[in-house]
Design a protein around this motif. Structure first.
Motif, short mmCIF file in Angstrom:
data_model
loop_
_atom_site.label_atom_id
_atom_site.label_comp_id
_atom_site.label_asym_id
_atom_site.label_seq_id
_atom_site.Cartn_x
_atom_site.Cartn_y
_atom_site.Cartn_z
N ARG A 1 7.11 4.33 1.90
CA ARG A 1 7.85 3.16 1.66
C ARG A 1 9.33 2.97 2.73
N ASP B 1 -0.37 6.93 3.68
CA ASP B 1 0.14 8.33 3.60
C ASP B 1 -0.86 9.27 4.27
N GLN C 1 2.82 4.22 -1.10
CA GLN C 1 2.80 5.03 -2.19
C GLN C 1 3.82 5.89 -2.35
N THR C 2 4.27 6.75 -1.43
CA THR C 2 5.15 7.73 -1.40
C THR C 2 6.47 7.23 -0.69
N ARG D 1 0.74 -1.30 0.01
CA ARG D 1 -0.07 0.00 -0.20
C ARG D 1 0.83 1.27 -0.07
#
Length: 406
Positions: free
Chosen positions: A125, A235, A120-121, A118
């Protein structure tokens, strides 16, 4: 159990135990949640195995006979993954893998995998990667079949150092690097928060999959990703929202969950700075979930861990349209029988939930039910905070005027 056979999903079995601290009903709740986690990660739970034990077997978590049952089922039905509801030790994971001959995960590993999918940024991560390495470090021994193989190397390690010791050093170095990277990003985000000025900050908090992102979309008229899976949002999203003529900042944060891995709480604490720095919390609860009271406790526990449990909070009971049980019976009216599936807002308000600090709301973000009351309550709370902060601006924000229905 999810009965429909979704194509392409990994077949898995779920394993849990009944102990003196966890009865059958509690275990069923946890396994229901574990099944949803499995589905979110891309798997399909085919069967559940449970056993009553005083305490987990230190070698194989469950007993020998039950493990044989699991092994037979795994072989007969071509199961690729066995998922255990509690965290396994390195020894247990290694022993179980040898017996079952398939991939073995525990609840923590499964949640980490979902977070990895999941994120994304780069910030999310990095946080997930840090949590994964911290989970991996004590389990390295179980991942090698060549533990005692001596191997020298110029500039790599001294004579006699084993493979496992080298890998531990590499993982520790990686953890230190990731922590430094997170500190750098934290400083950048702190500057961003500082640049937002003195606007009132409101944060949505709650258990995972309670509808925070849907509510965010409705209130801010934005398109924050939302779906009926756990941890759809990792996020933090911040939007400027204006109700009537009153602006404030609204943030949507990562959802909480029972048995949340310690590694994730630690690595995501910086993400939760939006919660720490909020002036007002909107604690969103999925009232249609049979265990929503436990969800409230879990969220309050984590809010305590990040020192945010004393903030002004509005309880927002969401998904009133999806409530499946019989309506609550009013006090002193125990003989009343109700057959309707849904009931009025007035009836909701007479329940114990409506009396939580005299600060509860009942809405359906999806169907936009009772959003006018929600907006008014948020407006009033934000207005009070704003006037306290800027008393000379009180004339700018009159009492809330109900919008005309479209």
């Amino acid at each position: 159990m999810i009965e429909k056979k979704e194509i392409g999903l990994e077949k898995a079995v779920l394993v849990g135990i009944v102990t003196k601290d966890q009865d059958e009903d509690k275990l069923k709740e946890y396994l229901d949640e574990l099944e949803f986690l499995t589905y979110t990660a891309g798997g399909r739970a085919i069967k559940r195995f449970t056993q009553k034990m005083d305490m987990p077997n230190p070698k194989t978590f469950i007993g020998t006979g039950k493990m044989e049952d699991v092994k037979n089922f795994v072989e007969e039905h071509d199961i690729s993954t066995a998922i255990f509801d509690d965290e396994l030790s390195a020894t247990q994971e290694r022993n179980i893998s040898k017996i079952l001959g398939c991939k073995v995960l525990d609840r923590t590993n499964l949640i980490l995998d979902i977070f990895a999918q999941r994120a994304q940024t780069s910030y999310a991560r990095t946080q997930v990667e840090l949590a994964q390495y911290e989970y991996l470090l004590p389990r390295l021994r179980g991942m090698w079949t060549h533990l005692e193989r001596q191997r020298g190397g110029i500039g790599m390690r001294g004579p006699g150092e084993t493979e496992i010791e080298t890998d531990r050093r590499i993982v520790r170095d990686k953890i230190a690097l990731l922590k430094d990277r997170i500190k750098t990003i934290d400083k950048q985000m702190a500057v961003q928060r500082g640049n937002r000025g003195k606007m009132v900050r409101v944060a949505l908090v709650g258990y995972t999959n309670v509808g925070k992102s849907t509510l965010m979309n409705v209130i801010s008229k934005s398109e924050v990703f939302a779906e009926n899976k756990l941890f759809a949002t990792l996020d933090t999203t911040v939007r400027k929202v204006v109700i009537q003529n009153l602006p404030f900042l609204l943030s949507d944060t990562v959802g909480f969950i029972r048995k949340l891995p310690t590694q994730l709480v630690e690595s995501f604490k910086s993400t939760l700075d939006e919660v720490r720095e909020a002036d007002l919390l909107l604690h969103v609860v999925d009232i249609s979930h049979p265990n929503f009271e436990e969800h409230i406790e879990s969220v309050n526990k984590i809010l305590g861990e990040i020192e945010s449990n004393d903030k002004p909070t509005i309880m927002v009971f969401n998904k009133i349209d999806a409530y499946q049980a019989e309506p609550p019976i009013e006090e002193n009216d125990l003989e009343t029988e109700r057959t309707n599936k849904y009931y009025s807002l007035e009836e909701w308000k007479k329940t114990w939930m409506g009396k939580v600090g005299n600060n509860a709301l009942f809405i359906s973000a999806l169907n936009k039910q009772n959003l006018e009351d929600f907006k008014k309550r948020v407006y009033d709370e934000v207005r009070d905070i704003h006037i306290t902060r800027f008393p000379y601006n009180h004339f700018l924000y009159p009492d809330y005027e109900e919008e005309e229905s479209q």
